[in-house]
Scaffold this active site. Structure first.
Site, PDB file in Angstrom:
ATOM      1  N   ASP A 120       0.851  -1.185   0.000  1.00 51.68           N
ATOM      2  CA  ASP A 120       0.000   0.000   0.000  1.00 51.68           C
ATOM      3  C   ASP A 120       0.889   1.237   0.000  1.00 51.68           C
ATOM      4  O   ASP A 120       1.989   1.218   0.562  1.00 51.68           O
ATOM      5  CB  ASP A 120      -0.906   0.022   1.229  1.00 51.68           C
ATOM      6  N   ASP A 138      -6.965  -1.255  -4.853  1.00 50.75           N
ATOM      7  CA  ASP A 138      -8.082  -0.911  -3.973  1.00 50.75           C
ATOM      8  C   ASP A 138      -8.974   0.155  -4.613  1.00 50.75           C
ATOM      9  O   ASP A 138     -10.204   0.115  -4.483  1.00 50.75           O
ATOM     10  CB  ASP A 138      -7.574  -0.418  -2.619  1.00 50.75           C
TER      11      ASP A 138
END
Length: 162
Positions: A120, A138
Site C-alpha cells: 500500500d 483498492d
C-alpha cells in the site's frame, strides 16, 4: 452483448487493472520510495510505503501472518466467482465493474502470494485522522463496486421497450 463478449470485456478490464497495479507498485517500491519516506502530495494526500499482512484495513494481521497462502487461495476463488458472475451479467457495465473488482483483487493476490503482504502507498488524511493506506488495486475495487451498484440500479429502473 453475448456472454462471451461480456466475459472478454470483464477479463480485459481486470487484466488492465492487474497490470497497471503491479507496474505502479513496482515503480513506487523500487524508485519512488528509495529510501522509504513520507512524500506530501496534496494537503490531504501523502505517498508512504506500507505492507498490509491482514485483510481489509490490516484486520487480523497477527492471525494471518503465517498463512498468506490461505488468504490468497480464498481470494482466487472470489476472483473466479466474479468472472463467472461477469459471464452471467446482463449488461456490459456490470461486466466491466466485475472486471475492475476482479482485477483489483488479483493485484492484491499477487502481492500477498509474492511478498506475504499487500503493498500500500496512498495515505489520505484530514488533520490527524488517516484513512488506512491503500493502493491502485483498492481504487479499482472501489470504482468497480460503485459502477456495479449504479449499473444494477439503472438496469432495474429502466423501462422495457415495447
Amino acid at each position: 452483448m453475448t456472454r462471451f463478449k461480456q466475459l472478454t470485456v470483464a477479463f480485459l478490464a481486470g487484466l488492465c487493472v492487474l497490470a497497471t497495479d503491479q507496474v505502479v507498485k513496482l515503480v513506487v517500491v523500487e524508485f519512488v520510495m528509495q529510501p522509504p519516506r513520507e512524500i506530501p502530495v496534496l494537503p490531504f494526500l501523502n505517498l508512504i510505503l506500507a505492507f498490509n499482512r491482514g485483510v481489509s484495513f490490516g484486520m487480523f494481521a497477527d492471525q494471518l501472518a503465517d498463512i498468506p497462502g490461505i488468504l490468497g487461495g480464498v481470494k482466487i476463488l472470489i476472483v473466479l466467482g466474479l468472472l463467472i458472475w461477469a459471464f452471467l451479467s446482463k449488461t456490459a457495465a456490470e461486466a466491466v465493474s466485475l472486471g475492475l473488482i476482479a482485477g483489483g483483487a488479483a493485484g492484491n493476490i499477487v502481492d500477498r502470494l509474492r511478498d506475504g503482504a499487500v503493498t500500500d502507498f496512498i495515505d489520505m488524511y484530514a488533520g490527524s485522522w488517516h484513512w488506512p493506506a491503500f493502493n491502485f488495486a483498492d481504487v479499482a475495487i472501489f470504482c468497480g463496486a460503485v459502477l456495479l451498484v449504479l449499473s444494477t440500479r439503472s438496469s432495474k429502473t429502466a423501462t422495457p421497450s415495447r
